[in-house]
Scaffold this active site. Sequence first.
Site, PDB file in Angstrom:
ATOM      1  CB  CYS A 115      -0.946   0.008   1.190  1.00 25.68           C
ATOM      2  SG  CYS A 115      -2.084  -1.378   1.191  1.00 25.68           S
ATOM      3  CG  HIS A 252      -3.253   3.593   1.827  1.00 17.84           C
ATOM      4  ND1 HIS A 252      -3.766   3.116   0.639  1.00 17.84           N
ATOM      5  CD2 HIS A 252      -3.298   2.555   2.698  1.00 17.84           C
ATOM      6  CE1 HIS A 252      -4.094   1.841   0.799  1.00 17.84           C
ATOM      7  NE2 HIS A 252      -3.824   1.481   2.033  1.00 17.84           N
ATOM      8  CG  ASN A 282      -6.645  -0.733   1.199  1.00 20.58           C
ATOM      9  OD1 ASN A 282      -5.902  -0.390   0.278  1.00 20.58           O
ATOM     10  ND2 ASN A 282      -6.178  -1.143   2.369  1.00 20.58           N
TER      11      ASN A 282
HETATM   12  O1  UT7 Z   1      -3.873  -0.958   3.598  1.00 21.47           O
HETATM   13  C1  UT7 Z   1      -3.176  -1.731   4.485  1.00 21.47           C
HETATM   14  C2  UT7 Z   1      -3.390  -1.302   5.865  1.00 21.47           C
HETATM   15  N1  UT7 Z   1      -4.596  -1.879   6.383  1.00 21.47           N
HETATM   16  C3  UT7 Z   1      -5.278  -1.237   7.261  1.00 21.47           C
HETATM   17  O2  UT7 Z   1      -4.943  -0.132   7.592  1.00 21.47           O
HETATM   18  C4  UT7 Z   1      -6.433  -1.930   7.923  1.00 21.47           C
HETATM   19  C5  UT7 Z   1      -6.382  -1.655   9.376  1.00 21.47           C
HETATM   20  N2  UT7 Z   1      -7.437  -2.280  10.136  1.00 21.47           N
HETATM   21  C6  UT7 Z   1      -8.741  -1.909  10.040  1.00 21.47           C
HETATM   22  O3  UT7 Z   1      -9.123  -1.108   9.231  1.00 21.47           O
HETATM   23  C7  UT7 Z   1      -9.680  -2.514  11.050  1.00 21.47           C
HETATM   24  O4  UT7 Z   1      -8.953  -3.206  12.035  1.00 21.47           O
HETATM   25  C8  UT7 Z   1     -10.714  -3.478  10.421  1.00 21.47           C
HETATM   26  C9  UT7 Z   1     -11.733  -2.679   9.616  1.00 21.47           C
HETATM   27  C10 UT7 Z   1     -10.022  -4.480   9.556  1.00 21.47           C
HETATM   28  C11 UT7 Z   1     -11.481  -4.220  11.522  1.00 21.47           C
HETATM   29  O5  UT7 Z   1     -12.075  -3.304  12.414  1.00 21.47           O
HETATM   30  P1  UT7 Z   1     -11.875  -3.491  13.990  1.00 21.47           P
HETATM   31  O6  UT7 Z   1     -12.707  -2.461  14.623  1.00 21.47           O
HETATM   32  O7  UT7 Z   1     -10.408  -3.501  14.270  1.00 21.47           O
HETATM   33  O8  UT7 Z   1     -12.538  -4.905  14.261  1.00 21.47           O
HETATM   34  P2  UT7 Z   1     -11.872  -6.256  14.820  1.00 21.47           P
HETATM   35  O9  UT7 Z   1     -10.968  -6.853  13.810  1.00 21.47           O
HETATM   36  O10 UT7 Z   1     -11.327  -6.003  16.191  1.00 21.47           O
HETATM   37  O11 UT7 Z   1     -13.153  -7.163  14.939  1.00 21.47           O
HETATM   38  C12 UT7 Z   1     -14.234  -6.807  15.790  1.00 21.47           C
HETATM   39  C13 UT7 Z   1     -15.370  -7.789  15.560  1.00 21.47           C
HETATM   40  C14 UT7 Z   1     -14.946  -9.230  15.608  1.00 21.47           C
HETATM   41  O12 UT7 Z   1     -15.977  -9.972  16.227  1.00 21.47           O
HETATM   42  P3  UT7 Z   1     -15.841 -10.462  17.751  1.00 21.47           P
HETATM   43  O13 UT7 Z   1     -14.595 -11.288  17.786  1.00 21.47           O
HETATM   44  O14 UT7 Z   1     -15.733  -9.195  18.552  1.00 21.47           O
HETATM   45  O15 UT7 Z   1     -17.110 -11.218  17.958  1.00 21.47           O
HETATM   46  C15 UT7 Z   1     -14.868  -9.633  14.166  1.00 21.47           C
HETATM   47  O16 UT7 Z   1     -15.075 -11.013  13.950  1.00 21.47           O
HETATM   48  O17 UT7 Z   1     -15.940  -7.582  14.240  1.00 21.47           O
HETATM   49  C16 UT7 Z   1     -15.993  -8.830  13.554  1.00 21.47           C
HETATM   50  N3  UT7 Z   1     -15.843  -8.603  12.126  1.00 21.47           N
HETATM   51  C17 UT7 Z   1     -16.888  -8.381  11.321  1.00 21.47           C
HETATM   52  N4  UT7 Z   1     -18.198  -8.318  11.553  1.00 21.47           N
HETATM   53  C18 UT7 Z   1     -19.008  -8.057  10.494  1.00 21.47           C
HETATM   54  C19 UT7 Z   1     -14.698  -8.547  11.409  1.00 21.47           C
HETATM   55  N5  UT7 Z   1     -14.977  -8.298  10.113  1.00 21.47           N
HETATM   56  C20 UT7 Z   1     -16.338  -8.195  10.044  1.00 21.47           C
HETATM   57  C21 UT7 Z   1     -17.227  -7.936   8.985  1.00 21.47           C
HETATM   58  N6  UT7 Z   1     -18.539  -7.877   9.258  1.00 21.47           N
HETATM   59  N7  UT7 Z   1     -16.796  -7.732   7.725  1.00 21.47           N
END
Ligand code: UT7
Length: 325
Positions: A115, A252, A282
């Site tokens: 990225c 980005h 992204n």
């Molecule tokens: O370009 C490269 C760089 N990449 C990035 O900068 C990405 C950085 N990370 C992010 O943008 C965020 O961490 C995400 C958008 C990927 C995830 O958001 P988050 O607030 O960090 O959520 P999390 O991974 O901590 O997950 C929270 C909950 C989990 O459920 P439990 O374990 O709390 O029951 C996940 O399983 O959200 C769940 N979850 C979803 N739920 C519905 C994860 N993906 C999804 C989804 N739909 N698509």
Amino acid sequence: MGQLRSVIAGVGAYLPPGVMTNDDLAKIVDTSDEWIVERTGIRQRHRADPGVATSDLAVEAANKALAAAGKTAADVDLIIVATTTPDLTFPATAAIVQRKLGAPIGIAFDVQAVCSGFVYALSVADGFMAAGRSQCALVIGAEEMTKLMDWSDRGTCVLFGDGAGAVVLVPQEGEGTTDDAGLLGFALRCDGTKQDLLYVDGGPSTDGQVGKLRMQGNQVFRHAVVNIAEAVTAAAADAKVAVSDVDWFIPHQANLRILNGVANRLGIDEAKVVTTVDRHANTSAASIPLALAEAVEDGRIQRGQLLLLEAMGGGLTWGACVIRY
Ligand code: UT7
């Protein structure tokens, strides 16, 4: 004393016509439009059809950038494609772009910094320009991230999209001051110990497969705001400008919460942040030039304004650069 600067002569971008909405994704994995919008700001992403390669998107963007610069493919002596989704393992996508554009024999290669690739590629091109080794360079970010998705992993497949953006760079003698047009400063970083946070689980010298993208999103998120803010501050210092002098912040486009988090940490007004993540998702190395092209084409970005670009991605890599447009 004068100094050769790399000046952006033209920008262009291309998105494949196919659109996937969050509701489309909710039919494939256990997710919802509400979750995706709230956690990421993403509402839709573009997706290239099978048979359409990264180079095809790159060529469309490059032709628009050349037209905007008043140049033709015949003028181009350097092509750098920042991509993590090349057409083939080799040759470089840049070589394929050169052939498809009909550009003459010159320098062409890819930069792989995921990225952060577009910021890395700009700095590489700037080295050629500053040394007098290029009179007209195409720097392209082009990606088909949807082809690296595991469509059963809701933690990643909702985040990425396809697209391409390009700039034409030409050398221009400057005064060596911050009033010069062109690239004024950079900060590039990589921490290879963080590989496991974001990577693709395949490759020609390991399992011989293309692989799928794997990410510990919340871990990457944790690193993003702090690391990016440090690189932005360092790039501004390298350019000898203050972050508060910046007219447009072109990040980005990974997650709206990261974009705004970095802006807030740096005291940048959110109105100065160019945002496309809602419509593009992204697109890895393509996201910055796609956002840049949109804000140039709609008239927000004007000649003479100070731009700040920043990115973070697999590696982990991250970085920032300052440009007077
Ligand atoms: O370009 C490269 C760089 N990449 C990035 O900068 C990405 C950085 N990370 C992010 O943008 C965020 O961490 C995400 C958008 C990927 C995830 O958001 P988050 O607030 O960090 O959520 P999390 O991974 O901590 O997950 C929270 C909950 C989990 O459920 P439990 O374990 O709390 O029951 C996940 O399983 O959200 C769940 N979850 C979803 N739920 C519905 C994860 N993906 C999804 C989804 N739909 N698509």
